[in-house]
Scaffold this motif. Sequence first.
Motif, short mmCIF file in Angstrom:
data_model
loop_
_atom_site.label_atom_id
_atom_site.label_comp_id
_atom_site.label_asym_id
_atom_site.label_seq_id
_atom_site.Cartn_x
_atom_site.Cartn_y
_atom_site.Cartn_z
N ALA A 15 0.82 -1.21 0.00
CA ALA A 15 0.00 0.00 0.00
C ALA A 15 0.85 1.27 0.00
O ALA A 15 0.43 2.30 -0.52
CB ALA A 15 -0.94 0.00 1.21
N HIS A 16 2.06 1.18 0.57
CA HIS A 16 2.92 2.36 0.70
C HIS A 16 4.23 2.18 -0.05
O HIS A 16 5.25 2.76 0.32
CB HIS A 16 3.14 2.65 2.19
CG HIS A 16 1.86 2.84 2.93
ND1 HIS A 16 1.10 3.98 2.82
CD2 HIS A 16 1.15 2.01 3.73
CE1 HIS A 16 0.00 3.85 3.53
NE2 HIS A 16 0.00 2.66 4.10
N ARG A 17 4.18 1.39 -1.12
CA ARG A 17 5.39 1.08 -1.89
C ARG A 17 6.04 2.30 -2.52
O ARG A 17 7.22 2.30 -2.80
CB ARG A 17 5.09 0.01 -2.94
CG ARG A 17 4.10 0.43 -4.00
CD ARG A 17 3.65 -0.76 -4.87
NE ARG A 17 2.61 -0.41 -5.82
CZ ARG A 17 1.32 -0.36 -5.52
NH1 ARG A 17 0.90 -0.61 -4.29
NH2 ARG A 17 0.44 -0.03 -6.45
N GLY A 18 5.29 3.37 -2.74
CA GLY A 18 5.85 4.58 -3.32
C GLY A 18 6.52 5.50 -2.33
O GLY A 18 7.21 6.45 -2.72
N HIS A 19 6.36 5.23 -1.04
CA HIS A 19 6.96 6.10 -0.02
C HIS A 19 8.47 5.90 0.01
O HIS A 19 8.94 4.76 -0.06
CB HIS A 19 6.35 5.79 1.36
CG HIS A 19 6.69 6.81 2.38
ND1 HIS A 19 7.93 6.88 2.98
CD2 HIS A 19 5.97 7.85 2.87
CE1 HIS A 19 7.95 7.89 3.82
NE2 HIS A 19 6.76 8.50 3.77
N PRO A 20 9.24 6.97 0.11
CA PRO A 20 10.71 6.84 0.12
C PRO A 20 11.24 5.90 1.21
O PRO A 20 12.20 5.16 0.97
CB PRO A 20 11.22 8.27 0.33
CG PRO A 20 10.10 9.15 -0.10
CD PRO A 20 8.82 8.38 0.15
N ASP A 21 10.63 5.91 2.40
CA ASP A 21 11.10 5.02 3.47
C ASP A 21 10.82 3.56 3.11
O ASP A 21 11.65 2.69 3.40
CB ASP A 21 10.42 5.35 4.80
CG ASP A 21 10.95 6.63 5.43
OD1 ASP A 21 12.04 7.11 5.03
OD2 ASP A 21 10.27 7.16 6.33
N THR A 22 9.70 3.29 2.49
CA THR A 22 9.39 1.91 2.09
C THR A 22 10.37 1.45 1.02
O THR A 22 10.89 0.33 1.09
CB THR A 22 7.93 1.80 1.58
OG1 THR A 22 7.05 2.24 2.61
CG2 THR A 22 7.59 0.37 1.19
N ARG A 23 10.64 2.31 0.05
CA ARG A 23 11.61 1.94 -1.01
C ARG A 23 12.99 1.67 -0.41
O ARG A 23 13.64 0.69 -0.75
CB ARG A 23 11.66 3.02 -2.08
CG ARG A 23 10.40 3.07 -2.93
CD ARG A 23 10.59 3.83 -4.24
NE ARG A 23 11.25 5.12 -4.08
CZ ARG A 23 10.63 6.28 -3.92
NH1 ARG A 23 9.32 6.32 -3.88
NH2 ARG A 23 11.31 7.39 -3.79
N ALA A 24 13.43 2.53 0.50
CA ALA A 24 14.74 2.34 1.12
C ALA A 24 14.78 1.04 1.93
O ALA A 24 15.77 0.30 1.90
CB ALA A 24 15.08 3.53 2.03
N TYR A 25 13.71 0.74 2.63
CA TYR A 25 13.62 -0.49 3.43
C TYR A 25 13.73 -1.71 2.53
O TYR A 25 14.47 -2.64 2.83
CB TYR A 25 12.29 -0.46 4.18
CG TYR A 25 12.03 -1.64 5.10
CD1 TYR A 25 12.59 -1.69 6.36
CD2 TYR A 25 11.18 -2.66 4.71
CE1 TYR A 25 12.33 -2.74 7.23
CE2 TYR A 25 10.90 -3.72 5.57
CZ TYR A 25 11.47 -3.76 6.82
OH TYR A 25 11.21 -4.81 7.67
N LEU A 26 12.99 -1.69 1.43
CA LEU A 26 13.02 -2.83 0.51
C LEU A 26 14.37 -2.99 -0.17
O LEU A 26 14.82 -4.10 -0.43
CB LEU A 26 11.91 -2.70 -0.53
CG LEU A 26 10.49 -2.84 0.02
CD1 LEU A 26 9.47 -2.49 -1.05
CD2 LEU A 26 10.26 -4.24 0.57
N GLU A 27 15.02 -1.87 -0.46
CA GLU A 27 16.34 -1.92 -1.10
C GLU A 27 17.44 -2.38 -0.14
O GLU A 27 18.52 -2.74 -0.57
CB GLU A 27 16.69 -0.55 -1.67
CG GLU A 27 15.85 -0.19 -2.88
CD GLU A 27 16.03 1.25 -3.34
OE1 GLU A 27 16.86 1.97 -2.73
OE2 GLU A 27 15.34 1.63 -4.29
N SER A 28 17.15 -2.40 1.15
CA SER A 28 18.17 -2.78 2.13
C SER A 28 18.39 -4.29 2.19
O SER A 28 19.32 -4.75 2.84
CB SER A 28 17.80 -2.25 3.52
OG SER A 28 16.66 -2.93 4.03
#
Length: 128
Positions: free
Chosen positions: A49-62
């Motif tokens: 639901a929040h995949r576009g949020h910068p924090d979500t993207r950074a979390y997934l990229e980690s």
Amino acid sequence: MAAPGATAAAAALVQYVVLRGDLGRPPRSWPLGAVVAQGCHAALAAVHAHRGHPDTRAYLESGGAMRTVVLEAPDEAALTALAETLKQHNIDHQVWTEQPENVATCLALRPYPKDQVHQHLKKFKLLK
């Protein structure tokens, strides 16, 4: 590949998952796998639901550096009250409702810096 510094920023992010502890105890006595599945559903729903949020993207990229904290709400009333508190404070989250029973079982926040959300979660203990 993650941008330089993205891993350090993501390291400060945490995804909180709050499961109902009463689901695994009598009289409900759900199997452990069913309870774990509720947390997985809620976590994935919140991230999606929040995949576009910068924090979500950074979390997934980690990748392997993701940090998830699983807490216990004693019952559905406590989970519902938490969801209302989060809503009042504009904290992005998803409540997972098991179907066809229509029972709220879990909620998950999108990844956040801990200091932005911990105050709303500190009364909940780690799930054991």
